[in-house]
Design an enzyme around this catalytic site. Structure first.
Site, PDB file in Angstrom:
ATOM      1  N   SER A 241       0.907  -1.195  -0.030  1.00 11.41           N
ATOM      2  CA  SER A 241       0.027  -0.035   0.090  1.00 11.41           C
ATOM      3  C   SER A 241       0.839   1.213  -0.138  1.00 11.41           C
ATOM      4  CB  SER A 241      -0.828  -0.022   1.217  1.00 11.41           C
ATOM      5  OG  SER A 241      -0.222   0.414   2.465  1.00 11.41           O
ATOM      6  N   LYS A 242       0.272   2.343  -0.023  1.00 12.23           N
ATOM      7  CA  LYS A 242       1.038   3.647  -0.129  1.00 12.23           C
ATOM      8  C   LYS A 242       2.064   3.787   0.893  1.00 12.23           C
ATOM      9  CE  LYS A 242      -0.670   6.586  -3.613  1.00 12.23           C
ATOM     10  NZ  LYS A 242      -1.756   6.349  -4.062  1.00 12.23           N
ATOM     11  N   ARG A 243       1.642   3.285   2.024  1.00  8.15           N
ATOM     12  CA  ARG A 243       2.584   3.303   3.472  1.00  8.15           C
ATOM     13  C   ARG A 243       3.989   2.752   2.993  1.00  8.15           C
ATOM     14  NH1 ARG A 243       2.028  -0.527   6.647  1.00  8.15           N
ATOM     15  NH2 ARG A 243       0.348  -1.537   5.735  1.00  8.15           N
ATOM     16  N   GLY A 245       5.594   3.204   0.277  1.00  8.92           N
ATOM     17  CA  GLY A 245       6.519   4.104  -0.584  1.00  8.92           C
ATOM     18  C   GLY A 245       5.954   4.132  -2.003  1.00  8.92           C
TER      19      GLY A 245
END
Ligand code: GLU
Length: 463
Positions: A241-243, A245
Site C-alpha cells: 500500500s502507499k505506506r 513508498g
C-alpha cells in the site's frame, strides 16, 4: 510440427498510473511471449479494462502505456478496449441462454441481498430460484448455470492443482439487469477472442479463474493456461500500500531508477534463476519460464531494488550514463560541464545507486569559480607552504602535454620528488583547491575530469 505460438496479455484497469504490481504482471507476460523459449509468432497483447465509463479518462490509459514504454515492454497491435466489446459479450450471454446453459434471474436488489444472506447463514450455496424456471415482469439478469456438485480444478502453472468445491461457487452473473456484461464474462470472452493461451496475473484472481472456467466450459472453449503469481508484499509482510513508498512506475523513474534497474527489480519480485541477482534484459529473455515463479509472496525491498539499479547504472556506457543523469542535475549543465561529467563517468557511476545521486557525486565538478573552500577542507590551504606548492604545481602542469589521468599522477609525483616534498605535502592543498573538499577520484583523474583550463584556473584562484 512447429509449436503453437504463445499469446499473453496484460489487462490493466486504467487507474491513472502503472502500479508496480501491474508492471510486474506485464513484465512476466511480456517475457513469456518474447522470451527465447516462445515459439515463432508468439504475442504480447494489451487490453484496457475500461468498463467503468463513469470514471473513464484517456490520460489514465496513456499513463499505463507510458509506464510500459519506459520499461521497454512493447506490445503487439493496438490495445483492445474491453468497453468496445460489450455487444459481443452480451451476445455470448444470449447464446448461453438460448442453449439453456444460462437463465434469466429476476431476483434483484434487496430480495437478492436477503436470499444471499440467508444462504450464507445456512452455509449453503446461494442458488437463484429462477435457475429451475419461472418468469416475471421487469428487469432480469442472466446467470450461468454453474455446476452444483463436484469440484472445479484449476491446474495452475504457479499454484499447482487448485480445487474449488462447486458448492462454494454460485451461478455467476453474466449480464446485469441493465444489460451490461459483467467483468467475469467480459474477461473470458475477450481472452477467447484475442486468442490468449496463457493468463499470467496476480493470485487475487485465483477464485475468479474457477468462475471463469465455468464460462469457458459452458461455451465449449479451451481454457487457457493460468499462472497466478503471489501478490507483492511490503517489508512488513502486509499487502502493498502507499505506506510502503512508491507504487507507480513513474515514481520510481522520478526517484532515479533506470528502466534496466526497475526491470531487474520487478523480475526478482517473484521470479528467480538460481542465485542470479543482477540480470539483464537479454538474460531475462533467455532464462524466463513460468517454472521460475515462486509460490511465496515477494517482498518489496527498497534497498535491494536500489542496489540492483546501481549495478545497471554502473554497466551503462559512459556517454549513456551521463545523458541519463543530466536531467537529474539541479541546473542544466554547460557544455564544458557535460564534457567533465563524461570524463568522470567511471568515478561517478559506482557512486550512483539512483540517478538522483548524481548531484552529490559530481559536486566537485560542478563548482562554479571562483568558489570558497571552507571548514575542514580549507585546512591544507592554510599551511604555510601551500602557496608555494600550488604555484609550483600550477606552473608544472601548464607544461603538461599529456592530460591523461595516469600521466598527470606521474607528473605530480615527479614534481614532489624534485622538490624534496612528500606526496602528503603536495596532494592535500592541490585537492582542496580543485574540489573544495567534495568527494573526488585520484588527483590525476580529478585533473583529467576537470580538463586543463578549468583545473589551472581553479589552482590560479588560490594564488
Ligand atoms: N483488470 C484486472 C486487474 O487489473 C486484470 C484481470 C485479469 O488479468 O484477468 O486486476
Amino acid at each position: 510440427m512447429p509449436d503453437t505460438p504463445i499469446v499473453t496479455r496484460f489487462a490493466p484497469s486504467p487507474t491513472g498510473y502503472l502500479h508496480i504490481g501491474g508492471a510486474r504482471t506485464a513484465l512476466f507476460n511480456w517475457l513469456l511471449a518474447r522470451g527465447k523459449a516462445a515459439p515463432e509468432g508468439s504475442k504480447f497483447l494489451l487490453r484496457i479494462e475500461d468498463t467503468d465509463r463513469a470514471r473513464h479518462d484517456e490520460s489514465a490509459v496513456e499513463a499505463i502505456l507510458g509506464g510500459l514504454r519506459w520499461l521497454g515492454l512493447d506490445w503487439d497491435g493496438e490495445p483492445v478496449s474491453q468497453h468496445a466489446n460489450q455487444e459481443r459479450h452480451a451476445e455470448v450471454a444470449r447464446q448461453l441462454l438460448a442453449e439453456g446453459k444460462a437463465y434469466r434471474c429476476w431476483l434483484q436488489g434487496e430480495a437478492l441481498d436477503a436470499a444471499r444472506a440467508e444462504a450464507r447463514e445456512a452455509n449453503t450455496r446461494f442458488t437463484s430460484p429462477y435457475r429451475e424456471g419461472g418468469e416475471e415482469d421487469g428487469p432480469y439478469s442472466i446467470r450461468l448455470k454453474a455446476p452444483l456438485e463436484g469440484e472445479t480444478v484449476i491446474d495452475d502453472a504457479v499454484q499447482g492443482e487448485v480445487r474449488f468445491p462447486n458448492g462454494a461457487l454460485d451461478d455467476v452473473v453474466l449480464l446485469r439487469s441493465d444489460g451490461t456484461p459483467t467483468y467475469m464474462l467480459a474477461v473470458v470472452v475477450d481472452d477467447r477472442d484475442m486468442g490468449v493461451t496463457h493468463i499470467v496475473r496476480g493470485d487475487d484472481h485465483l477464485t475468479n479463474a474457477a468462475r471463469q472456467k465455468h464460462i469457458y466450459d459452458a461455451m465449449g472453449w479451451d481454457v487457457p493456461l493460468f499462472a497466478h503469481v503471489p501478490l507483492i508484499h511490503g517489508q512488513d509482510g502486509k499487502k502493498l500500500s502507499k505506506r510502503h513508498g512508491a507504487l507507480g512506475v513513474e515514481a520510481y523513474a522520478e526517484e532515479g531508477f533506470s528502466p534496466e534497474g526497475l526491470f531487474n527489480a520487478l523480475l526478482k519480485l517473484g521470479w528467480s534463476h538460481g542465485d542470479d541477482e543482477v540480470i539483464t534484459r537479454d538474460q531475462a529473455l533467455e532464462w524466463f519460464s513460468l517454472s521460475g515463479i515462486g509460490k511465496a509472496a515477494a517482498r518489496l525491498d527498497p534497498d535491494k531494488m536500489k542496489s540492483l539499479n546501481a549495478a545497471h547504472l554502473s554497466a551503462l556506457p559512459d556517454e549513456e550514463f551521463v545523458s541519463r543523469a543530466l536531467p537529474f542535475l539541479d541546473e542544466p549543465p554547460t557544455d564544458a560541464q557535460r564534457d567533465m561529467l563524461a570524463r568522470a563517468a567511471p568515478f561517478l557511476k559506482p557512486r550512483c545507486q539512483l540517478l538522483t545521486d548524481i548531484g552529490p557525486a559530481a559536486a566537485f565538478l560542478l563548482l562554479s569559480r571562483p568558489f570558497e573552500v571552507t571548514g575542514k577542507a580549507a585546512k591544507p590551504l592554510k599551511k604555510e607552504a601551500a602557496g608555494d606548492v600550488l604555484r609550483g604545481v600550477r606552473e608544472n602542469l601548464e607544461g603538461a602535454e599529456d592530460w591523461s589521468a595516469a600521466a598527470l599522477d606521474l607528473r605530480l609525483q615527479a614534481f614532489a620528488e624534485a622538490q624534496g616534498l612528500s606526496f602528503g605535502q603536495v596532494g592535500p592543498p592541490v585537492r582542496a583547491a580543485l574540489t573544495a573538499g567534495h568527494p573526488s577520484p585520484s588527483l590525476g583523474e580529478t585533473l583529467h575530469a576537470l580538463g586543463r583550463d578549468e583545473a589551472l584556473a581553479r589552482l590560479a584562484d588560490r594564488l
